[in-house]
Design a protein around this motif. Structure first.
Motif, mmCIF file in Angstrom:
data_model
loop_
_atom_site.group_PDB
_atom_site.id
_atom_site.type_symbol
_atom_site.label_atom_id
_atom_site.label_comp_id
_atom_site.label_asym_id
_atom_site.label_seq_id
_atom_site.Cartn_x
_atom_site.Cartn_y
_atom_site.Cartn_z
ATOM 1 N N GLU A 28 -26.342 9.747 19.410
ATOM 2 C CA GLU A 28 -26.686 10.897 18.579
ATOM 3 C C GLU A 28 -28.124 10.725 18.115
ATOM 4 O O GLU A 28 -28.402 10.073 17.120
ATOM 5 N N ALA A 42 8.875 -5.710 7.197
ATOM 6 C CA ALA A 42 8.975 -6.256 5.846
ATOM 7 C C ALA A 42 10.393 -6.753 5.595
ATOM 8 O O ALA A 42 10.613 -7.830 5.051
ATOM 9 N N LEU A 43 11.343 -5.960 6.043
ATOM 10 C CA LEU A 43 12.742 -6.340 5.881
ATOM 11 C C LEU A 43 13.027 -7.638 6.628
ATOM 12 O O LEU A 43 13.669 -8.560 6.119
ATOM 13 N N THR A 73 -19.392 8.108 8.310
ATOM 14 C CA THR A 73 -20.813 8.302 8.061
ATOM 15 C C THR A 73 -21.151 7.725 6.707
ATOM 16 O O THR A 73 -20.517 8.062 5.710
ATOM 17 N N LEU A 74 -22.151 6.877 6.713
ATOM 18 C CA LEU A 74 -22.598 6.290 5.458
ATOM 19 C C LEU A 74 -23.499 7.299 4.762
ATOM 20 O O LEU A 74 -24.488 7.740 5.318
ATOM 21 N N PHE A 85 1.197 -13.068 2.446
ATOM 22 C CA PHE A 85 0.909 -11.640 2.525
ATOM 23 C C PHE A 85 -0.049 -11.237 1.420
ATOM 24 O O PHE A 85 0.053 -11.716 0.295
ATOM 25 N N ASP A 142 -18.114 0.548 23.766
ATOM 26 C CA ASP A 142 -18.295 1.059 25.124
ATOM 27 C C ASP A 142 -18.501 -0.093 26.084
ATOM 28 O O ASP A 142 -17.931 -0.137 27.159
ATOM 29 N N VAL A 148 11.562 -10.545 4.785
ATOM 30 C CA VAL A 148 12.305 -10.924 3.589
ATOM 31 C C VAL A 148 13.587 -11.663 3.959
ATOM 32 O O VAL A 148 13.945 -12.674 3.354
ATOM 33 N N ARG A 192 -27.540 12.984 4.967
ATOM 34 C CA ARG A 192 -27.265 12.587 6.342
ATOM 35 C C ARG A 192 -26.179 13.494 6.919
ATOM 36 O O ARG A 192 -25.228 13.828 6.217
ATOM 37 N N PRO A 250 3.943 -9.621 -2.611
ATOM 38 C CA PRO A 250 4.493 -9.328 -1.294
ATOM 39 C C PRO A 250 4.903 -10.628 -0.613
ATOM 40 O O PRO A 250 4.353 -11.679 -0.961
ATOM 41 N N PRO A 251 5.815 -10.647 0.352
ATOM 42 C CA PRO A 251 6.491 -9.471 0.907
ATOM 43 C C PRO A 251 7.609 -8.980 0.007
ATOM 44 O O PRO A 251 8.357 -9.786 -0.549
ATOM 45 N N ARG A 252 7.681 -7.692 -0.119
ATOM 46 C CA ARG A 252 8.751 -7.125 -0.932
ATOM 47 C C ARG A 252 9.750 -6.460 -0.005
ATOM 48 O O ARG A 252 9.370 -5.942 1.038
ATOM 49 N N SER A 253 10.945 -6.472 -0.426
ATOM 50 C CA SER A 253 11.950 -5.740 0.331
ATOM 51 C C SER A 253 11.603 -4.261 0.261
ATOM 52 O O SER A 253 11.248 -3.755 -0.795
ATOM 53 N N PRO A 254 11.659 -3.589 1.407
ATOM 54 C CA PRO A 254 11.186 -2.201 1.417
ATOM 55 C C PRO A 254 12.045 -1.264 0.588
ATOM 56 O O PRO A 254 11.577 -0.228 0.139
ATOM 57 N N ARG A 255 13.291 -1.599 0.367
ATOM 58 C CA ARG A 255 14.185 -0.613 -0.264
ATOM 59 C C ARG A 255 13.780 -0.288 -1.696
ATOM 60 O O ARG A 255 13.593 0.878 -2.025
ATOM 61 N N ILE A 287 -27.697 1.857 9.832
ATOM 62 C CA ILE A 287 -26.831 2.846 10.494
ATOM 63 C C ILE A 287 -27.157 2.951 11.981
ATOM 64 O O ILE A 287 -26.262 3.062 12.823
ATOM 65 N N GLU A 301 10.640 1.750 -1.580
ATOM 66 C CA GLU A 301 10.803 3.163 -1.241
ATOM 67 C C GLU A 301 11.258 3.955 -2.454
ATOM 68 O O GLU A 301 10.777 5.041 -2.735
ATOM 69 N N MET A 310 -20.168 5.271 28.622
ATOM 70 C CA MET A 310 -21.193 5.208 27.567
ATOM 71 C C MET A 310 -21.028 6.375 26.595
ATOM 72 O O MET A 310 -21.041 7.529 26.997
ATOM 73 N N ALA A 311 -20.881 6.080 25.353
ATOM 74 C CA ALA A 311 -20.826 7.160 24.373
ATOM 75 C C ALA A 311 -22.227 7.739 24.209
ATOM 76 O O ALA A 311 -23.214 7.050 24.394
ATOM 77 N N ARG A 337 -21.534 12.149 11.393
ATOM 78 C CA ARG A 337 -21.519 11.625 12.749
ATOM 79 C C ARG A 337 -20.337 12.192 13.507
ATOM 80 O O ARG A 337 -19.319 12.526 12.923
ATOM 81 N N THR A 345 8.009 -1.043 7.372
ATOM 82 C CA THR A 345 9.168 -1.345 6.538
ATOM 83 C C THR A 345 10.161 -2.238 7.266
ATOM 84 O O THR A 345 10.748 -3.135 6.674
ATOM 85 N N TYR A 386 -25.839 2.805 17.092
ATOM 86 C CA TYR A 386 -26.485 3.077 18.379
ATOM 87 C C TYR A 386 -27.368 1.897 18.710
ATOM 88 O O TYR A 386 -28.583 1.951 18.593
#
Lengths: 574, 185
Positions: B5, A493-494, B64-65, A516, A364, A497, B56, B169-174, A200, B177, B1-2, B59, A490, A205
């Protein structure tokens, strides 16, 4: 199991050798201090804690010697390129890429031996103190006699806690004793180095990790001086004074009543750590001087190109700079930080008259560098306004080995595609050069990315290669598979296709269609294994760890001893 | 510079010293060292330090792990805010606790490295103070321990019954949705 042994056998052999060396040196030293007559009286006072402490000290010496070698980049680069290594097998050279893993392994071992050494010595010190305290002649008479041996200039003492000491407890004695305080002084930096090298801290850091790691200087100074106090004593007159016989007559030592038992004479063991660590320290100093001298040489930035998706390309020139494809350099920018060196893969081909790197602006330092190079300003950049850069390198990585296989698979994930840019370019140049005999006949290139934008800058290069190959009628040299794992909306994607039947891909504008989702490695490996039966196939990867592991396992699984098809896994190291 | 911590490093260092101290103090008691009472005390100190430092902190930037099982201890620490969350308080606690540990050979190393952890915490708080003095803004929030993972339960939607896509994929979005709308309840 068989193919795993074939691919990984050498790694495990090196590992076992190192482990056996550690165990052997411990046992040898343990036995020396456990059996030798010279240490009889010392053993009387300290008992088993003495050989344990000494054995672990030997282990510490061994690992402190080894730990510096894998971080000598120039040495490793030299070894890889040296004649000796060119002759030996690929598999042997491949071990050089595991230098950081070996460095860590030695570090873990140093921590392990330190724990044992420290706790064994706490017992030793306590027992010296008890011997010093014992005055009762009926039980601790031998201890008392040994502790009160007359001090002479050449030192006949055995107990480092002298009878004349004014200290009233072991802790006060500790700070007066050179072995005591150097022990504390070197262990504290070791713990700090360890706590700042955890993943970590190293990832988040880096400065903390990098600067704290330089406490190793304190560590080595302490290590060399730790033994100067000569605390552990050996008897030098065992011929005159047989300890096994005389120990029962301690009251009559040196008296005419028992002439066969004169007063035992002791001397220090001498500090020996320096013999172990001197050579690697010198090597490391030479290494740092080389890095420093190289960093001082003039570098001119000839061009800065801003690519989409936060990537900039720096083209640079440096007199006397030679490189090979797939190598990397270390860059430092004094106006940002005088001490930070950052590694970048060279993306130019050796045939070009400049060398270039692609930098993704994520941290940075990289953002500060982009700022210093005036990336965001329009118009032509003035070379005079460019920051001074120091370049160290190039250092070799395993990608140079690509030319030694007939068939190779390159897998680049995300920005990890950069080393392959240089290699693909270079392969193409070499392929066109008819004077150059090349073993390599087929390249499979996999590029996995999660972001459509990162295709933009790299697709240019691939596109030009594709066109050149087609013109030369050699389009079968390179097959590439591009995978977009996510990041399409989307509308895209269209678009995908509806354009799926067009000749060129909508995203990369290349002839090879983008796929994909993630690649299914089983299918890919199976396909390649069947097409290239009985050959050794080099697999080269640059990218995140989890994928590396997956690929590594797949390589081992698909290597088959019966058909002699062999996937040899190589990973780029940073 | 960050900003670095420092508390993150101090936390690692404190966990390492906690382990080091625990080993040393057990050896101190088991080996019946002179003044072994100090090491009996050091056992309590090391367990306390490990409990305090194991979870921990969050962060300020990025993921944060978490350490293994830290969530249970984080809940405990979360009840003792602000004592458990203030890094300056940790500096004081560690300094005070580490001093008695330095009076015994097997615990001195753990005690000294705990002191180092305290010093790193102090560096962090001094850095905050300097930033505060330069910018002179009361709004700047000091660095402090914040639990990770406790907020997860809020707003988490459990999606069940998602049928597997039948086309790669790729799939048509319609249709996709529509698929999402069908599943959104």
């Amino acid at each position: 199991m068989g193919h795993r042994l074939m691919n990984e056998g050498l790694k495990w052999l090196f590992f076992s050798l190192w482990l056996i060396a550690n165990i052997a040196i411990f046992i040898a030293t343990f036995l020396k201090f456990y059996t030798r007559k010279e240490y009889y009286y010392t053993r009387e006072i300290l008992r088993e804690a003495l050989p344990i402490a000494k054995g672990s000290a030997a282990g510490l010496n061994l690992n402190s010697m080894l730990i510096l070698i894998p971080v000598c980049r120039n040495l490793i680069s030299f070894l890889r390129g040296s004649v000796f290594c060119q002759c030996c097998k690929r598999n042997v050279r491949r071990q050089l890429d595991k230098n950081i893993a070996f460095h860590k392994l030695c570090a873990y071992m140093i921590c392990f031996w330190t724990i044992i050494h420290y706790f064994a010595h706490t017992f030793n010190f306590e027992r010296y103190w008890l011997a010093h305290e014992s005055t009762d002649n009926s039980t601790g008479g031998l201890y008392s006699t040994l502790s009160n041996l007359p001090s002479q200039p050449n030192g006949t003492w055995i107990n480092p806690i002298r009878p004349t000491t004014s200290a009233t407890n072991p802790m006060l004695e500790l700070v007066k004793n050179i072995a005591g305080y150097t022990g504390v002084i070197i262990t504290i930096p070791l713990i700090l180095i360890m706590s700042s090298a955890t993943e970590i801290i190293r990832r988040s850091y880096f400065e903390v990790f990098w600067y704290t790691h330089h406490l190793f200087i304190v560590y080595y100074i302490g290590l060399v001086t730790h033994g100067l106090g000569n605390v552990v004593r050996l008897q030098i007159n065992i011929d005159d004074h047989d300890p096994e016989y005389c120990k029962d007559y301690y009251e009559e030592w040196g008296t005419p009543a028992r002439p066969e038992c004169p007063i035992p004479q002791f001397s220090g063991d001498g500090a020996s750590s320096w013999k172990w660590v001197l050579a690697p320290i010198l090597l490391y100093i030479v290494e740092r001087i080389m890095r420093f001298v190289r960093g001082m040489q003039m570098v001119t930035i000839s061009k800065v190109i801003k690519h989409p998706s936060q990537v900039i390309e720096l083209q640079m020139r440096k007199p006397g700079f030679t490189m090979e494809a797939g190598q990397y350099i270390q860059i430092q920018c004094p106006s940002i930080s005088r001490f930070e060196w950052h590694p970048f893969t060279l993306t130019s081909s050796p045939k070009e008259d400049f060398f270039s790197i692609h930098i993704r602006l994520v941290g940075d330092w990289t953002n500060a560098l982009a700022e210093a190079c005036h990336v965001n300003e329009d118009g032509l950049q003035d070379p005079g306004k460019m920051p001074r850069l120091a370049v160290d390198g190039p250092y070799g990585t395993c990608s140079e080995d690509a030319y030694r296989y007939q068939t190779v698979m390159f897998v680049g994930a995300g920005i990890g595609v950069t080393p392959f840019a240089a290699i693909l370019k270079d392969i193409w140049y070499k392929h066109c050069d008819h004077n150059h005999q090349m073993k390599l006949t087929k390249v499979y290139f996999y590029w996995i990315s999660s972001d459509t934008h990162s295709f933009e800058w790299f697709a240019d290069l691939l596109g030009s290669l594709e066109d050149q190959m087609e013109n030369a009628g050699k389009s079968d040299l390179l097959t590439y598979n591009i995978f977009l794992t996510r990041g399409w909306n989307t509308r895209q994607a269209l678009n995908i296709v509806t354009n799926v039947d067009k000749e060129r891909d909508v995203i990369t504008n290349l002839k090879h269609k983008t796929q994909f989702g993630r690649p299914k490695w089983e299918i890919e490996f199976d396909k390649i294994a069947r097409m290239h039966q009985g050959t050794r196939i080099g697999v080269f990867f640059c990218g995140p760890k989890s994928l590396s592991k997956e690929l590594h396992n797949t390589c081992n699984r698909f290597s088959d001893a019966s058909t002699a098809t062999h996937f040899v896994y190589n990973k780029e190291n940073f | 510079m960050a900003r670095i911590e420092w508390a993150m490093w101090a936390n690692e260092q404190a966990v390492v010293s906690g382990v080091c101290l625990l080993m040393g103090s057990i050896i101190g008691v088991a080996g019946a060292f002179k003044n072994w009472e100090f090491s009996a005390f050091a056992i309590i100190v090391s367990v306390f330090v490990l409990v305090l430092e194991w979870p921990r902190g969050k962060r300020q930037k990025g993921k944060t792990l978490e350490r293994k099982f830290q969530i249970h201890l984080a809940k405990l620490l979360n009840m003792m805010v602000p004592v458990s969350s203030n890094y300056y308080a940790r500096f004081i606690i560690h300094i005070i606790l580490s001093i008695p540990c330095c009076f015994l050979l097997p615990t001195i190393m753990g005690g000294m490295s705990l002191m180092m952890a305290a010093v790193i915490y102090l560096v962090g708080t001094i850095q905050i103070a300097i930033v505060f003095l330069i910018i002179k803004q009361a709004a700047i929030k000091g660095e402090e321990w914040q639990p990770v993972g406790l907020e997860k339960k809020v707003g988490e939607q459990v999606v069940t019954d998602v049928s597997r896509p039948t086309r790669p994929p790729p799939r048509s979005p319609r249709p996709a949705e529509r698929h999402i709308q069908d599943n959104a309840v």
